[in-house]
Design a protein around this motif. Structure first.
Motif, PDB file in Angstrom:
ATOM      1  N   GLU A 347     119.271  -5.109  27.955  1.00 44.79           N
ATOM      2  CA  GLU A 347     118.061  -4.032  27.682  1.00 44.79           C
ATOM      3  C   GLU A 347     117.518  -4.291  26.316  1.00 44.79           C
ATOM      4  OE1 GLU A 347     122.172  -2.500  28.875  1.00 44.79           O
ATOM      5  OE2 GLU A 347     120.478  -3.100  30.033  1.00 44.79           O
ATOM      6  N   ASP A 348     118.102  -4.862  25.784  1.00 48.67           N
ATOM      7  CA  ASP A 348     117.355  -6.079  24.685  1.00 48.67           C
ATOM      8  C   ASP A 348     115.698  -6.389  24.952  1.00 48.67           C
ATOM      9  OD1 ASP A 348     118.920  -6.092  22.249  1.00 48.67           O
ATOM     10  OD2 ASP A 348     120.103  -7.841  23.310  1.00 48.67           O
ATOM     11  N   GLN A 350     114.404  -5.743  27.355  1.00 51.64           N
ATOM     12  CA  GLN A 350     113.633  -4.361  27.774  1.00 51.64           C
ATOM     13  C   GLN A 350     112.668  -4.282  27.037  1.00 51.64           C
ATOM     14  OE1 GLN A 350     116.144  -2.186  30.526  1.00 51.64           O
ATOM     15  NE2 GLN A 350     113.867  -2.631  32.453  1.00 51.64           N
ATOM     16  N   LYS A 351     113.815  -4.460  26.290  1.00 49.29           N
ATOM     17  CA  LYS A 351     112.780  -3.395  24.797  1.00 49.29           C
ATOM     18  C   LYS A 351     111.826  -4.644  24.206  1.00 49.29           C
ATOM     19  CE  LYS A 351     116.191  -0.843  21.722  1.00 49.29           C
ATOM     20  NZ  LYS A 351     117.086  -1.471  20.663  1.00 49.29           N
ATOM     21  N   LEU A 352     111.987  -5.471  24.688  1.00 48.85           N
ATOM     22  CA  LEU A 352     110.862  -6.666  23.817  1.00 48.85           C
ATOM     23  C   LEU A 352     109.620  -6.457  25.134  1.00 48.85           C
ATOM     24  CD1 LEU A 352     110.367  -9.252  22.552  1.00 48.85           C
ATOM     25  CD2 LEU A 352     110.868 -11.055  24.285  1.00 48.85           C
ATOM     26  N   SER A 353     110.128  -6.407  26.366  1.00 50.03           N
ATOM     27  CA  SER A 353     108.844  -5.398  27.220  1.00 50.03           C
ATOM     28  C   SER A 353     108.035  -4.930  26.984  1.00 50.03           C
ATOM     29  CB  SER A 353     109.084  -6.021  28.189  1.00 50.03           C
ATOM     30  OG  SER A 353     109.583  -4.860  28.603  1.00 50.03           O
ATOM     31  N   ASP A 354     109.014  -3.981  26.149  1.00 47.59           N
ATOM     32  CA  ASP A 354     107.645  -3.301  25.908  1.00 47.59           C
ATOM     33  C   ASP A 354     106.741  -3.152  24.616  1.00 47.59           C
ATOM     34  OD1 ASP A 354     109.207  -0.960  27.344  1.00 47.59           O
ATOM     35  OD2 ASP A 354     110.879  -0.334  25.697  1.00 47.59           O
ATOM     36  N   THR A 355     107.528  -4.283  23.909  1.00 49.85           N
ATOM     37  CA  THR A 355     106.820  -4.731  22.351  1.00 49.85           C
ATOM     38  C   THR A 355     105.044  -4.858  23.253  1.00 49.85           C
ATOM     39  OG1 THR A 355     108.782  -5.039  21.035  1.00 49.85           O
ATOM     40  CG2 THR A 355     106.391  -6.012  21.004  1.00 49.85           C
ATOM     41  N   ASN A 373     109.950  -4.610  34.038  1.00 48.77           N
ATOM     42  CA  ASN A 373     110.962  -2.773  33.756  1.00 48.77           C
ATOM     43  C   ASN A 373     110.830  -2.618  35.241  1.00 48.77           C
ATOM     44  OD1 ASN A 373     111.382  -3.196  31.538  1.00 48.77           O
ATOM     45  ND2 ASN A 373     109.210  -2.278  30.525  1.00 48.77           N
TER      46      ASN A 373
ATOM     47  N   LYS B  82     107.314   3.008  15.800  1.00 45.90           N
ATOM     48  CA  LYS B  82     106.811   1.789  17.078  1.00 45.90           C
ATOM     49  C   LYS B  82     106.188   0.232  15.819  1.00 45.90           C
ATOM     50  CE  LYS B  82     104.389   3.304  20.835  1.00 45.90           C
ATOM     51  NZ  LYS B  82     103.091   4.416  21.420  1.00 45.90           N
ATOM     52  N   GLN B  85     108.827  -1.961  15.072  1.00 46.38           N
ATOM     53  CA  GLN B  85     109.630  -2.426  16.022  1.00 46.38           C
ATOM     54  C   GLN B  85     109.170  -3.838  16.913  1.00 46.38           C
ATOM     55  OE1 GLN B  85     113.114  -2.103  17.873  1.00 46.38           O
ATOM     56  NE2 GLN B  85     111.738  -3.957  18.081  1.00 46.38           N
ATOM     57  N   HIS B  89     109.358  -7.619  16.235  1.00 48.42           N
ATOM     58  CA  HIS B  89     110.102  -8.007  17.712  1.00 48.42           C
ATOM     59  C   HIS B  89     108.962  -9.420  17.368  1.00 48.42           C
ATOM     60  CE1 HIS B  89     111.442  -5.010  21.126  1.00 48.42           C
ATOM     61  NE2 HIS B  89     112.454  -6.327  20.186  1.00 48.42           N
TER      62      HIS B  89
END
Lengths: 385, 596
Positions: A347-348, A350-355, A373, B82, B85, B89
């Motif tokens: 999940e960490d 996946q959050k990174l991939s969102d960024t 994802n 957003k 975050q 990152h």
């Protein structure tokens, strides 16, 4: 409503391309551009920008020089249709470039050929020479040249491609400015995929209606697909857009299809449960042509690992989210697999991939989350155990 | 030209800025700071670190504030969830590939990545440690610059500096993906490539990937060695910059405090490179007049235009890139290297010290001077002329370490001899200064009159324009200089090696007709040197330059030939400019170097 997939033959069929050009040159640039806009043709490289609009933007720029670039840096894993088009119908590609040149007011066109396709050079050069001569005979000022890549995937990104053509490192530029205003050598440039240029030529030949009648609202016309993987009939097919994955798998699958990777390493993995509801196209999942079919013998961990290894290596490395993000995703799933990290670490990641999707500089980093994802969401257990 | 105004909202506050302004600068007008790493105002925009991403209404992507121009109606959020975050990152990712041994790091406390990590309170690393070269010994091959790839965050500031500002391109990006790094030609060590040691990359490196080779411990060892007699020389540009190391404003004139601090550090004598700057004018001015005479009267083939030779970065640049013009370089050593041999001969004799036990330490705004001191030619005294070269920053660090409250120090004066100097020497620190000093002296030697500029201030050669040109008409000369009557002396000044390249290319293609050219390797001259306090910007350099010119005006003697110590040394030791002793001690030669 079952509908059989319609095979189409716009791309490979022989046409009198000189006749199409001669007739087009009788029309105004605006008329042709309007036809291309009206046809709904969108870029066939994968990103799907409306082709007619791109031409219109480039046309509207005031400049002493403009350029047409044919993007033949076909590097997306599982895509091999441009190679076939350049082998079977190169004259249509060249004519499409000339048509674009006429519309936007460019007198030079460049084919950026991926290094791995250098074996095409002898025949392409011959055809280009002949074509250039034909244009000269028509007093149409348009010369085509060819530029060879050096093997970097990222150079398929249009601004990295132009950096490479200008003799620099293939690193994507900041946008804006967009290539249609400041592209190759700082001049307005229309960069179009090989297939797109041929479709534009065919639209000039037959008018927008025939093209528009095919496909769906957002995905008009047909598209050349590169079908590979666990299929009894791998190869290249021009198909009408608008089919579902279920229809596709019925036609091309081996009866044991577990998942289809639509759009290559930067595309999405669709699992069997979603085949029925997934449309191939801009309403659903778009693709530059790559369709990889996987049956139940395949490990989705290995597939994801391969894609991430590819991205980790092919990132140009300039922007942080992509350069480091790709490494973290790759090393991350390895760590989860080995038990060094606990499953919730996914999940960490996946959050990174969102960024990465929203903060990367170019389409490469922005699309790494697509396979990541979609594979994790569909096959989480295969990644962990 | 009036620009169009663009209206936008940043964090719900309306603002109107010029068309073409970046989101970053627009936010600054509203006092919102957006963090940056790859951005540097001296350099072209890169947009690659992505720390400055912001949220734009209607855009699914987060644009980089440094690289995105404003557009009408734009709505920007600089600190949305957003954004927070993504920014966190990005910092975490950078840290994961950064050898974060902060407490042991040379840049501890002055690292931009550390500041950012501090701002965002990055605690435990969420992500895996990716540092590849932690065990790899860093590149310490260069006497000037150390390169530690394990600290590099790939922002490419150094690459843009080396390529755009300096036209050297010793540093470049190589490889791609996870192997992408900043490297040299064929990954050769720094001492084996075209690097000029200018140190501009150090000034702009946000971390400790590029630092100067420091000699602090060696100097303290010498200071505390009772057998050693430690003599310090301080360059002109240090006195308007070192205050910044103690929180003072850029351009603060702290000459007296610097002298006092050096005494408190325990050095034996505090002397001044400005003295040899004056001497340089005597030697180099005479050399120019001699060359002109040989060309105009004797009709000899003489290398003109003559190029200044004070800047060792520039010298190495010439040796690599324009070896065919080495004869055009003045044979004068730089002031630092004139000081060294004089200290170990003339001065040693005067103070009755054994030069073998003398340690000459330079405080320089420069990293190339470290390399220069190592050149084999620089042993005119029979010993290594200059033993250690410290940057302004290193001296600042020594003063901190010694617990000296710099700002509160009472002004002290330089020791004599080799401590007396003029305004003409001080302005060596700013671009155009050597030219101005040379003109003040040469014009007077030739005509018997002062230069025809109000208060001796030759304004046309001052300022931050990249290449400056000026002409001085020489009239009513003294009889012995009659060949110069009516001659229009054309001069040019370039600072930053990219500008030097422009001038050299003009000379090469024959489109320029100069007699004398001043070149400084660093932007704005020595005040912007690679050893000066960090950060640097045009504004900071302008303020340091203002400090330099104030210092000049505050001095009683402002012409090099009027420096009484200079007059004395010619009388008792050197006898005449370009004389036998000068030749041995104060002049040098150059050798071509390969591009690769």
């Amino acid at each position: 409503m079952e509908k059989k997939i319609k095979k189409v033959d716009l791309i490979f069929g022989k046409v009198d391309y000189l006749d199409i050009l001669d007739k087009s040159f009788q029309r105004t640039r605006d008329e042709i551009i309007l036809d291309v806009i009206d046809s709904g043709l969108r870029g066939r490289g994968g990103a799907g920008f409306p082709t007619g609009l791109k031409w219109k933007f480039a046309k509207n720029e005031e400049a002493d020089q403009k350029y047409v670039i044919c993007n033949a840096d076909e590097g997306e894993p599982g895509t091999f249709k441009d190679r076939e088009i350049l082998t079977e119908a190169p004259e249509k590609v060249l004519a499409g470039m000339a048509l674009c040149g006429y519309c936007i007011g460019a007198t030079e066109g460049y084919i950026y050929l991926r290094m791995e396709y250098n074996f095409l050079l002898p025949q392409l050069n011959q055809q280009i020479d002949a074509f250039n001569k034909q244009m000269k005979e028509r007093n149409f000022e348009f010369t085509i040249y060819i530029r060879s890549g050096s093997g970097a995937y990222v150079c398929g990104e249009e601004t990295a491609l132009m950096e490479s053509m200008e003799g620099r490192r293939g690193e994507p530029r900041n946008k804006p400015p967009f290539p249609t205003s400041q592209g190759y050598l700082g001049k307005p440039t229309s960069v179009n995929n090989v297939e797109t240029l041929v479709f534009a030529l065919m639209i000039a030949k037959e008018g927008p209606t025939k093209f528009k009648e095919m496909g769906t609202f957002d995905s008009r016309g047909s598209k050349v697909f590169s079908v590979s993987g666990d299929t009894p009939t791998p190869g290249i097919y021009e198909l009408e857009l608008g089919m579902t994955l279920e229809q596709f798998v019925e036609e091309f699958g081996d009866g044991d299809t577990k998942a289809v990777q639509v759009g290559g390493a930067s595309g999405f993995c669709v699992a069997r449960k979603d085949f029925k509801d997934t449309l191939i196209g801009f309403e659903g999942i778009p693709t530059g042509g790559s369709m990889m079919i996987f049956n139940s013998s395949r490990s989705m961990y290995n597939i994801l690992h391969d894609y991430l290894e590819f991205m980790e290596e092919e990132s140009c490395g300039q922007c942080t989210p992509c350069r480091v993000g790709c490494q973290q995703l790759l090393k991350g799933i390895e760590a989860v697999k080995k038990g060094i990290k606990q499953p919730p670490y996914l999940e960490d990641l996946q959050k990174l991939s969102d960024t990465m999707r929203i903060a990367s500089k170019c389409g490469l980093g922005q699309s790494v989350p697509n396979p990541f994802n979609s594979i994790i969401n569909n096959f989480r257990e295969e990644i962990i155990y | 030209m009036s620009k169009y105004k663009v209206n936008l909202k940043i964090n719900n506050i309306s603002v109107s800025v010029d068309e073409g302004t970046s989101i970053l600068d627009a936010a600054r007008t509203l006092n919102f700071t957006i963090p940056t790493l790859c951005h540097h105002e001296d350099l072209c925009v890169a947009g690659n670190c992505r720390v400055c991403v912001v949220e734009q209404k209607g855009n699914r992507l987060l644009p980089a504030a440094c690289a995105t121009p404003v557009s009408e109606g734009m709505e920007i959020m600089t600190n949305s969830l957003k954004v927070r975050q993504a920014r966190k990152h990005v910092v975490e990712l950078l840290l994961s590939e950064h050898n974060a041994d902060c407490t042991k790091c040379f840049k501890n406390g002055s690292c931009e990545l550390q500041d950012m990590s501090n701002d965002y309170r990055i605690g435990d690393h969420v992500f895996l440690d990716l540092v590849k070269d932690r065990e790899k010994i860093k590149d310490i091959s260069s006497p000037s610059i150390e390169k530690d790839d394990s600290k590099c965050i790939r922002c490419q500031r150094c690459v843009r500096t080396c390529t755009d500002l300096q036209a050297v391109s010793a540093l470049a990006v190589t490889h791609k993906g996870n192997h992408m790094k900043v490297s040299t030609f064929l990954d050769k060590p720094m001492n084996d490539v075209v690097c000029t040691n200018c140190g501009q990359c150090i000034n702009r490196c946000p971390t400790a990937a590029l630092t100067e080779r420091n000699y602090i411990d060696e100097v303290f060892d010498a200071i505390y060695d009772p057998k050693k007699f430690v003599v310090v020389q301080t360059a002109p540009a240090t006195r308007v910059a070192i205050g910044e190391e103690f929180g003072m404003e850029p351009g603060s004139r702290v000459t007296g405090k610097m002298v006092a601090a050096l005494r408190r550090l325990g050095v034996d004598k505090v002397l001044d490179t400005d003295f040899t700057a004056d001497l340089t004018i005597m030697e180099e001015g005479t050399e120019l007049l001699t060359r002109l005479k040989e060309a105009l009267v004797e009709g000899k083939e003489v290398a003109l235009p003559m190029l200044t030779s004070c800047s060792p970065g520039w010298i190495k640049f010439q040796e690599h890139l324009y070896p065919e013009f080495l004869d055009n370089l003045s044979t004068c050593k730089s002031p630092q290297q004139m000081f060294g041999p004089l200290a170990k001969t003339y001065y040693a004799e005067k103070v009755n010290k054994n030069p073998a036990e003398m340690i000459v330490v330079s405080i320089m705004p420069c990293t190339a001077k470290k390399f220069e001191a190592e050149r084999p030619e620089m042993r005119g005294s029979g010993y290594k002329d200059v033993d250690y070269v410290l940057t302004t920053r290193e001296l600042g660090m020594m003063i901190h370490q010694a617990g000296i409250d710099f700002e509160k120090l009472e002004d002290e004066r330089y020791d004599s001899i080799l401590g007396e100097s003029t305004g003409a020497a001080v302005i060596f620190g700013a671009t155009g200064g050597v030219m101005e000093a040379a003109l003040r002296t040469a014009y007077e030697i030739v005509t018997g009159r002062e230069v025809p500029f109000t208060n001796l201030n030759i304004k046309p050669v001052r300022g931050m324009e990249g290449v400056k040109e000026a002409s001085v008409k020489i009239k009513d000369v003294k009889p012995e200089w009659s060949f110069l009557e009516g001659v229009e002396l054309n001069v040019a000044i370039a600072h930053g090696l990219a500008n030097a390249k422009i001038v050299m290319d003009k000379i090469k293609d024959g489109s320029a007709n100069y007699h004398f050219i001043e070149v400084m390797a660093c932007p704005s001259g020595c005040i912007g040197g690679g050893g000066q306090p960090i950060p640097t910007s045009m504004e900071i350099r302008k303020r340091r330059a203002a400090g330099i010119y104030e210092e000049d005006e505050a001095l009683v003697i402002r012409k090099s030939h009027e420096n009484p110590e200079v007059q004395e040394i010619y009388q008792s030791f050197l006898h005449e400019p370009l004389g036998h002793r000068s030749h041995d001690l104060l002049h040098t030669h150059y050798a071509p170097r390969k591009r690769h």
